[in-house]
Design an enzyme around this catalytic site. Structure first.
Site, PDB file in Angstrom:
ATOM      1  N   ASN A  17      31.487 -24.130 -14.351  1.00 30.62           N
ATOM      2  CA  ASN A  17      30.116 -23.618 -14.181  1.00 30.62           C
ATOM      3  C   ASN A  17      29.134 -24.770 -13.958  1.00 30.62           C
ATOM      4  O   ASN A  17      28.237 -24.663 -13.122  1.00 30.62           O
ATOM      5  CB  ASN A  17      29.697 -22.773 -15.386  1.00 30.62           C
ATOM      6  N   ARG A  68      25.039 -27.746 -39.009  1.00 30.30           N
ATOM      7  CA  ARG A  68      24.690 -27.304 -37.663  1.00 30.30           C
ATOM      8  C   ARG A  68      23.271 -27.748 -37.302  1.00 30.30           C
ATOM      9  O   ARG A  68      22.982 -28.155 -36.180  1.00 30.30           O
ATOM     10  CB  ARG A  68      24.782 -25.777 -37.645  1.00 30.30           C
ATOM     11  N   MET A  93      30.832 -24.461 -26.784  1.00 33.46           N
ATOM     12  CA  MET A  93      31.579 -23.696 -27.783  1.00 33.46           C
ATOM     13  C   MET A  93      31.058 -23.876 -29.213  1.00 33.46           C
ATOM     14  O   MET A  93      31.824 -23.823 -30.165  1.00 33.46           O
ATOM     15  CB  MET A  93      33.067 -24.074 -27.720  1.00 33.46           C
ATOM     16  N   ARG A  94      29.753 -24.074 -29.359  1.00 33.51           N
ATOM     17  CA  ARG A  94      29.158 -24.156 -30.693  1.00 33.51           C
ATOM     18  C   ARG A  94      28.073 -23.100 -30.815  1.00 33.51           C
ATOM     19  O   ARG A  94      27.335 -22.855 -29.847  1.00 33.51           O
ATOM     20  CB  ARG A  94      28.492 -25.533 -30.926  1.00 33.51           C
ATOM     21  N   ASN A 110      22.660 -18.495 -21.444  1.00 36.05           N
ATOM     22  CA  ASN A 110      24.101 -18.618 -21.660  1.00 36.05           C
ATOM     23  C   ASN A 110      24.827 -17.756 -20.641  1.00 36.05           C
ATOM     24  O   ASN A 110      24.270 -16.783 -20.134  1.00 36.05           O
ATOM     25  CB  ASN A 110      24.449 -18.144 -23.073  1.00 36.05           C
ATOM     26  N   HIS A 112      28.428 -15.492 -20.232  1.00 38.77           N
ATOM     27  CA  HIS A 112      29.486 -14.905 -21.052  1.00 38.77           C
ATOM     28  C   HIS A 112      30.436 -14.134 -20.133  1.00 38.77           C
ATOM     29  O   HIS A 112      29.974 -13.368 -19.279  1.00 38.77           O
ATOM     30  CB  HIS A 112      28.864 -13.971 -22.091  1.00 38.77           C
ATOM     31  N   ASP A 148      25.803 -13.683 -28.587  1.00 41.78           N
ATOM     32  CA  ASP A 148      25.836 -13.025 -27.270  1.00 41.78           C
ATOM     33  C   ASP A 148      24.974 -11.762 -27.223  1.00 41.78           C
ATOM     34  O   ASP A 148      25.333 -10.775 -26.581  1.00 41.78           O
ATOM     35  CB  ASP A 148      27.292 -12.685 -26.872  1.00 41.78           C
ATOM     36  N   GLU A 177      31.027 -15.823 -12.049  1.00 42.68           N
ATOM     37  CA  GLU A 177      30.159 -16.658 -12.888  1.00 42.68           C
ATOM     38  C   GLU A 177      29.496 -17.730 -12.045  1.00 42.68           C
ATOM     39  O   GLU A 177      28.307 -18.022 -12.182  1.00 42.68           O
ATOM     40  CB  GLU A 177      30.972 -17.330 -14.009  1.00 42.68           C
TER      41      GLU A 177
HETATM   42  C1  GRF Z   1      33.324 -19.542 -18.927  1.00 42.91           C
HETATM   43  O1  GRF Z   1      34.220 -18.463 -18.812  1.00 42.91           O
HETATM   44  C2  GRF Z   1      32.066 -19.119 -19.606  1.00 42.91           C
HETATM   45  O2  GRF Z   1      31.706 -17.791 -19.306  1.00 42.91           O
HETATM   46  C3  GRF Z   1      32.424 -19.239 -21.051  1.00 42.91           C
HETATM   47  O3  GRF Z   1      33.216 -20.405 -21.128  1.00 42.91           O
HETATM   48  C4  GRF Z   1      33.848 -20.622 -19.880  1.00 42.91           C
HETATM   49  C5  GRF Z   1      33.469 -22.005 -19.435  1.00 42.91           C
HETATM   50  O4  GRF Z   1      34.168 -22.408 -18.297  1.00 42.91           O
HETATM   51  N1  GRF Z   1      31.230 -19.257 -21.876  1.00 42.91           N
HETATM   52  P1  GRF Z   1      33.777 -23.757 -17.566  1.00 42.91           P
HETATM   53  O5  GRF Z   1      33.840 -24.882 -18.584  1.00 42.91           O
HETATM   54  O6  GRF Z   1      32.410 -23.587 -16.978  1.00 42.91           O
HETATM   55  O7  GRF Z   1      34.843 -23.915 -16.508  1.00 42.91           O
END
Ligand code: GRF
Length: 220
Positions: A17, A68, A93-94, A110, A112, A148, A177
């Site tokens: 992304n 945190r 991932m936090r 974000n 998802h 989310d 995405e």
């Molecule tokens: C994606 O599927 C996003 O929706 C989720 O984590 C993944 C990240 O993929 N939150 P990348 O690191 O952008 O390839």
């Protein structure tokens, strides 16, 4: 000339992304610049993408902070120093605390890999297959204090095929995405997003373009 919107992109993993945002900033379809990429993971593959694209990045290892909030305070300091306007979570991932939320009100997005509010949390492509839904997809939303749960900006729908496994569905969703995240950022850059309660209103409004999707398709 007014100053370009400055993005702070937060990543933990491979960063596909991030790559789509880099590419769309470069080709002008996002009218913004990436001021800083931040990661909590020194091994994140996304960092190699930053090196290649010559984009500033910084690792703040969450394991070095007792809470945190302390970790988030470090991130806020780095984002402020880079004069970031919009914080973009791209596979970060936090969970984030009120320290980061309050520093960027209405300015954290974000992505998802499911059609929220269905399947919040982790491993959602697998959960969508196991549940038996015919469609899943992806959602770009503003971030609030929940998991989310924030106001939805844009979604893309992806069919779930009988032959799908977690990897094939994830790949089909990821393709979308890469289309909708740049679009959401550009809508923000154009000042077209207004949060009203749970809803995000787009001004001027989009035209109603496509009819309903039905899967499996119906005759006629
Ligand atoms: C994606 O599927 C996003 O929706 C989720 O984590 C993944 C990240 O993929 N939150 P990348 O690191 O952008 O390839």
């Amino acid at each position: 000339m007014s100053r370009k919107l400055r993005l702070g992109v937060l990543v933990s993993g491979g960063g596909t992304n991030l790559q789509s945002i880099i590419d769309r900033c470069r080709d002008g379809s996002i009218d913004a610049e990436i001021a800083l990429v931040l990661t909590n993971n020194p091994q994140a593959g996304a960092l190699e993408r930053c090196r290649r694209a010559d984009i500033p990045f910084l690792t703040i290892d969450h394991r070095r902070y007792a809470s945190r909030e302390e970790f988030d305070a470090q991130m806020v300091a780095a984002l402020r120093k880079a004069e970031v306007d919009l914080v973009v979570l791209a596979g970060f991932m936090r969970l984030i605390s009120s320290v980061l939320l309050d520093a960027f009100p209405g300015s954290i997005m974000n992505i998802h890999p499911a059609l929220l509010p269905a399947f919040p949390g982790l491993h959602v492509q697998k959960k969508a297959i196991e549940y038996g839904v015919r469609f899943s997809g992806c959602t770009v939303h503003f971030v609030d204090a929940g998991l989310d749960t924030g106001p939805i900006i844009i979604q893309a729908v992806v069919p779930v095929l009988d032959s799908d496994n977690e990897a094939t569905l994830s790949a089909r969703i990821l393709e979308q995405e890469h289309r909708i995240y740049p679009r959401a950022i550009q809508l923000f850059a154009e000042g077209r997003l207004r949060i009203e309660g749970r809803r995000v209103l787009i001004d001027p409004p989009l035209t109603p373009s496509e009819a309903a999707l039905v899967h499996p398709p119906l005759d006629g």
